[in-house]
Design a protein around this motif. Structure first.
Motif, short mmCIF file in Angstrom:
data_model
loop_
_atom_site.label_atom_id
_atom_site.label_comp_id
_atom_site.label_asym_id
_atom_site.label_seq_id
_atom_site.Cartn_x
_atom_site.Cartn_y
_atom_site.Cartn_z
N THR A 245 -2.11 -11.37 -3.51
CA THR A 245 -2.80 -11.79 -4.74
C THR A 245 -3.69 -13.02 -4.50
OG1 THR A 245 -1.02 -13.26 -5.51
CG2 THR A 245 -0.86 -10.93 -6.11
N TYR A 246 -3.56 -13.62 -3.31
CA TYR A 246 -4.37 -14.80 -2.99
C TYR A 246 -5.57 -14.44 -2.11
CZ TYR A 246 -0.80 -17.82 -4.97
OH TYR A 246 0.08 -18.44 -5.84
N VAL A 247 -5.82 -13.16 -1.90
CA VAL A 247 -6.99 -12.74 -1.15
C VAL A 247 -8.25 -12.99 -1.98
CG1 VAL A 247 -8.20 -10.80 -0.09
CG2 VAL A 247 -5.73 -11.04 0.22
N VAL A 248 -9.16 -13.76 -1.44
CA VAL A 248 -10.42 -14.10 -2.11
C VAL A 248 -11.56 -13.79 -1.14
CG1 VAL A 248 -11.81 -15.94 -3.14
CG2 VAL A 248 -9.32 -15.93 -3.45
N ASP A 249 -12.49 -12.98 -1.59
CA ASP A 249 -13.63 -12.61 -0.73
C ASP A 249 -13.18 -12.11 0.63
OD1 ASP A 249 -15.42 -13.36 -2.76
OD2 ASP A 249 -15.49 -15.44 -2.04
N GLY A 250 -12.13 -11.31 0.63
CA GLY A 250 -11.73 -10.64 1.85
C GLY A 250 -10.64 -11.30 2.67
N SER A 251 -10.20 -12.51 2.29
CA SER A 251 -9.13 -13.15 3.07
C SER A 251 -8.33 -14.11 2.20
CB SER A 251 -9.70 -13.89 4.28
OG SER A 251 -10.51 -14.97 3.88
N VAL A 252 -7.13 -14.44 2.67
CA VAL A 252 -6.27 -15.40 1.96
C VAL A 252 -6.87 -16.79 2.10
CG1 VAL A 252 -4.00 -16.47 1.87
CG2 VAL A 252 -4.20 -14.01 2.34
N LYS A 253 -7.23 -17.35 0.96
CA LYS A 253 -7.81 -18.70 0.95
C LYS A 253 -7.02 -19.54 -0.04
CE LYS A 253 -12.58 -17.31 2.07
NZ LYS A 253 -12.38 -15.85 2.11
N LEU A 254 -6.45 -20.64 0.45
CA LEU A 254 -5.63 -21.52 -0.37
C LEU A 254 -6.27 -22.90 -0.45
CD1 LEU A 254 -2.10 -20.64 1.04
CD2 LEU A 254 -3.29 -19.59 -0.88
N PRO A 255 -6.30 -23.49 -1.64
CA PRO A 255 -6.82 -24.85 -1.74
C PRO A 255 -5.89 -25.84 -1.06
CG PRO A 255 -5.87 -24.16 -3.83
CD PRO A 255 -5.87 -22.95 -2.94
N GLY A 256 -6.49 -26.83 -0.43
CA GLY A 256 -5.72 -27.91 0.18
C GLY A 256 -6.11 -29.23 -0.45
N ALA A 257 -5.12 -29.91 -1.02
CA ALA A 257 -5.35 -31.20 -1.68
C ALA A 257 -4.70 -32.29 -0.83
CB ALA A 257 -4.77 -31.20 -3.09
N LEU A 258 -5.53 -33.10 -0.17
CA LEU A 258 -5.05 -34.04 0.83
C LEU A 258 -5.55 -35.44 0.53
CD1 LEU A 258 -6.21 -31.82 3.84
CD2 LEU A 258 -4.04 -31.67 2.63
N TRP A 259 -4.95 -36.40 1.23
CA TRP A 259 -5.49 -37.76 1.28
C TRP A 259 -6.11 -37.97 2.66
CZ3 TRP A 259 -5.93 -39.36 -3.32
CH2 TRP A 259 -4.90 -39.38 -4.26
N LEU A 260 -7.31 -38.49 2.68
CA LEU A 260 -7.93 -38.97 3.92
C LEU A 260 -7.79 -40.48 3.91
CD1 LEU A 260 -9.65 -38.58 6.48
CD2 LEU A 260 -11.66 -38.84 5.03
N VAL A 261 -7.05 -40.99 4.87
CA VAL A 261 -6.66 -42.40 4.87
C VAL A 261 -7.31 -43.13 6.04
CG1 VAL A 261 -4.73 -44.02 4.86
CG2 VAL A 261 -4.46 -41.72 3.85
N THR A 262 -7.92 -44.26 5.76
CA THR A 262 -8.50 -45.10 6.82
C THR A 262 -8.06 -46.55 6.59
OG1 THR A 262 -10.53 -45.44 5.55
CG2 THR A 262 -10.50 -43.61 7.13
N ALA A 263 -7.95 -47.28 7.68
CA ALA A 263 -7.58 -48.69 7.62
C ALA A 263 -7.98 -49.36 8.93
CB ALA A 263 -6.08 -48.85 7.37
N SER A 264 -7.92 -50.66 8.95
CA SER A 264 -8.28 -51.43 10.15
C SER A 264 -7.23 -52.49 10.42
CB SER A 264 -9.65 -52.11 9.97
OG SER A 264 -10.67 -51.16 9.78
N ASN A 265 -7.13 -52.88 11.68
CA ASN A 265 -6.28 -54.00 12.08
C ASN A 265 -7.18 -55.21 12.28
OD1 ASN A 265 -4.36 -55.72 13.07
ND2 ASN A 265 -4.43 -54.88 15.14
N GLN A 266 -7.19 -56.09 11.32
CA GLN A 266 -8.05 -57.28 11.40
C GLN A 266 -7.33 -58.52 11.91
OE1 GLN A 266 -11.39 -57.06 10.77
NE2 GLN A 266 -10.97 -54.87 10.56
N HIS A 267 -6.10 -58.33 12.39
CA HIS A 267 -5.30 -59.49 12.82
C HIS A 267 -5.53 -59.80 14.30
CE1 HIS A 267 -2.92 -59.65 9.06
NE2 HIS A 267 -3.16 -58.36 9.05
#
Length: 285
Positions: A263-285
């Protein structure tokens, strides 16, 4: 019944991840590409990959000329990464507590990366502080982690319902902040952990993508089924049902799972949404 995301749990589950390494890499292609772009691997820089798994980011960094060091808690993952990227140094251990610098001596790391490898620490603040302690001033941290189960049908739906419904002791939703895939679903909680660990310029940004399970033109149904059976839901099912249902009934559960995936086949293949965090940081010490 809950899954323990500790050394024992990963030892038990890592073999299935290694066996399906190519499929995971295919499904997570957009995640890998985003990390590589944000990390900006450079020649002759040292990069640490936390929770390196079977070596996807190690391979990408090595191809760009970086000196790659990976650490993972699962022996099967470490062995697979060493085979895949022999140029990299791959450590077996817990990045929360191990002396990474002693096990991989050299200049401080200029970049730290991770693809879904940092959500399982019992004390994440201590873990991120330990990692920061082996980085150079100005070093950059880049990783991707999951948001909530509700936003990610890869975990709460797309075929997992049929298997979960068959379990006599289905897993309860973990409390917020519990080590596991969704440990960092709360954006403020995650930002606070990194700040308390000494990282600066912390940014936790939404990253929305699509996981296409098609391989070589397939509809992705069998690929999605393979991933379900190979990971936590499938392992729980085998643990709970192996001695309680017949082979025929297990086949029925698998077939219901397959039907739900379709039931998750969309336009010919299984496509699932992915809800992620993209995390960035720096070491300024």
């Amino acid at each position: 019944m809950a899954h323990d995301y500790d050394a024992t749990g990963w030892r038990e589950g890592a073999s299935a991840w290694v066996e399906n390494e190519a499929l995971f890499d295919s499904v997570y292609t957009p995640v890998t590409a985003e990390i590589v772009e944000r990390a900006g691997f450079r020649s002759n820089e040292r990069v640490l990959d936390v929770g390196c798994g079977s070596g996807t980011l190690l391979a990408a960094g090595t191809a760009a000329g970086s000196t790659m060091v990976g650490v993972d808690i699962a022996p099967d993952m470490v062995e697979a990464a060493r085979r895949r990227v022999p140029e990299a140094t791959v450590l077996l251990g817990d990045a929360q507590t191990m002396d990474i610098g002693a096990h991989a001596p050299g200049a401080p790391f200029e970049r730290v990366v991770s693809r879904f490898g940092v959500m399982f620490f019992s004390d994440p603040t201590a873990a991120f502080a330990n990692v920061r302690s082996v980085t150079a001033p100005g070093a950059h941290l880049v990783f991707v982690c999951w948001r909530s189960i509700a936003e990610n049908p890869s975990f709460g739906g797309a075929g997992t319902e049929a298997i979960t419904a068959a379990l006599p002791d289905p897993p309860a939703p973990p409390p917020p902040g519990t080590p596991g895939p969704m440990a960092f679903a709360d954006r403020d909680y995650l930002a606070t952990i990194l700040t308390d660990a000494g990282w600066d310029k912390v940014a936790v940004d939404p990253f929305d993508t699509v996981f296409d399970h098609s391989v070589d033109g397939s509809d992705g149904v069998e690929e999605r089924l393979t991933l379900i059976l190979a990971t936590t839901t499938g392992r729980l099912a085998r643990e709970q049902l192996d001695n309680t249902i017949t082979t025929e009934k297990w086949s029925d559960v698998v077939e219901r799972t397959r039907e739900q995936i379709q039931t998750y086949v969309v336009d010919g293949s299984v496509k699932l949404p992915g809800a992620l965090w993209l995390v960035t940081a720096s070491n300024q010490h």
